[in-house]
Design an enzyme around this catalytic site. Structure first.
Site, PDB file in Angstrom:
ATOM      1  N   ASP A 107       0.813  -1.213   0.000  1.00  0.00           N
ATOM      2  CA  ASP A 107       0.000   0.000   0.000  1.00  0.00           C
ATOM      3  C   ASP A 107       0.850   1.268   0.000  1.00  0.00           C
ATOM      4  O   ASP A 107       1.942   1.303   0.571  1.00  0.00           O
ATOM      5  CB  ASP A 107      -0.907   0.032   1.234  1.00  0.00           C
ATOM      6  CG  ASP A 107      -1.958  -1.051   1.206  1.00  0.00           C
ATOM      7  OD1 ASP A 107      -2.210  -1.590   0.121  1.00  0.00           O
ATOM      8  OD2 ASP A 107      -2.513  -1.352   2.281  1.00  0.00           O
ATOM      9  N   LYS A 108       0.318   2.308  -0.605  1.00  0.00           N
ATOM     10  CA  LYS A 108       1.003   3.606  -0.643  1.00  0.00           C
ATOM     11  C   LYS A 108       1.331   4.094   0.760  1.00  0.00           C
ATOM     12  O   LYS A 108       2.391   4.692   0.992  1.00  0.00           O
ATOM     13  CB  LYS A 108       0.125   4.626  -1.374  1.00  0.00           C
ATOM     14  CG  LYS A 108       0.760   6.007  -1.520  1.00  0.00           C
ATOM     15  CD  LYS A 108      -0.149   6.940  -2.309  1.00  0.00           C
ATOM     16  CE  LYS A 108       0.478   8.318  -2.477  1.00  0.00           C
ATOM     17  NZ  LYS A 108      -0.404   9.228  -3.249  1.00  0.00           N
TER      18      LYS A 108
END
Length: 239
Positions: A107-108
Site C-alpha cells: 500500500d502507498k
C-alpha cells in the site's frame, strides 16, 4: 518511447541523468536538438554529444544477460504501479536502467520490503503461488495490543465479505505487534485491525518468504542473492 527512457535503456545513464542531458541541449533526434518529453520512434537516430545511442536490445540474448532481481525498502508515499503517469510511481522512484516490475504490491501508506524484477515470467510465477508464501509485517496501532486482539487476528477476520486465512501474530510492544500472512488482500491488515476497533498508525513489511528487509534504509535497494532466488522459487533452475 520517450527519449530519456531510450537513452537509459541503452545503458548510457539513468533516466534522471538523461533528463539533464536533454535540458542541456546535448541530445538530438535525426539531427535536431530535442528537450524533455521528446519521443524516439523506430528508425530514429538518437545522438548524445554527437555520438549515436544504440539500443542494447539488439546485442542482447537471453544467455548473455541475466534478469534483474532486487529488494527495495519502499518508503511511505510511493505507489506500486508501472503506470508512469502516476506521481510517485515505483518505477520512476527506483529509476533502474532496465525495465522492472514490482512483484505484488504494498500500500502507498505502508513501507518496507517489496521485490522488483525485469523478468515478467517470474512475476506471474510468484503471484500465482502468493497464497502459499509467508509475508511478515511489523504493525503499530493506536491503542494497547491485547491477547484477545492478537487471537482474533490470528483466527481470521471477515472483511469485505470474506474470511481471511488463519495467520500468526505476536506482541512486540505495548502498541505494536508482528503478523505473518499467507495471502495478500488489498489493505488486509488495516481492515482486519479495524474490525477490532484498532487503527494502524504504521505498517512495515520485513520479510517475503526467505528474503528479509535487513538493514536497508527507506529508499535503498539491493540485488537478490542466488540463495534468495532459490528460496523464492526452489523448483526453478534458470534465472
Amino acid at each position: 518511447m520517450r527519449v530519456n527512457k531510450y537513452i537509459s535503456e541503452a545503458g548510457l545513464c539513468s533516466r534522471r541523468e538523461a533528463d539533464e542531458l536533454l535540458l542541456a541541449g546535448r541530445v538530438t533526434i535525426n539531427g535536431e536538438v530535442v528537450s524533455t518529453g521528446a519521443k524516439a520512434l523506430e528508425g530514429d537516430e538518437v545522438r548524445v554529444d554527437g555520438e549515436i545511442v544504440r539500443a542494447r536490445i539488439l546485442a542482447s540474448t537471453p544467455a548473455a544477460k541475466r534478469a534483474i532481481y532486487i529488494a527495495l525498502n519502499k518508503p511511505v508515499g510511493i505507489t506500486c504501479t508501472t503506470d508512469q503517469s502516476v506521481s510517485g510511481n515505483i518505477v520512476d522512484f527506483v529509476d533502474h536502467q532496465e525495465r522492472i516490475f514490482p512483484i505484488g504490491r504494498l500500500d502507498k501508506d505502508s513501507e518496507g520490503l517489496i521485490l522488483l524484477t525485469s523478468n515478467g515470467d517470474i512475476v506471474n510465477e510468484i503471484l500465482r503461488a502468493e497464497n502459499h508464501h509467508e509475508k511478515e509485517y511489523l504493525v503499530a496501532v493506536n491503542k494497547p495490543v491485547t491477547d484477545e486482539f492478537l487471537a482474533g487476528m490470528a483466527k481470521g477476520v471477515r472483511i469485505r465479505g470474506q474470511m481471511t486465512k488463519p495467520c500468526r501474530t505476536r506482541r512486540i510492544a505495548k502498541f505494536g505487534f508482528a503478523i505473518v500472512l499467507t495471502q495478500g488482500l488489498n489493505r488486509q491488515i488495516r481492515l482486519m485491525a479495524a474490525e477490532f476497533g484498532y487503527r494502524v498508525t504504521q505498517l512495515r513489511r520485513v520479510r517475503i518468504i526467505n528474503v528479509k528487509l535487513g538493514h536497508l534504509k527507506p529508499g535503498q535497494w539491493r540485488n537478490l542473492t542466488d540463495a534468495e532466488l532459490k528460496g523464492l522459487l526452489p523448483h526453478r533452475t534458470q534465472w
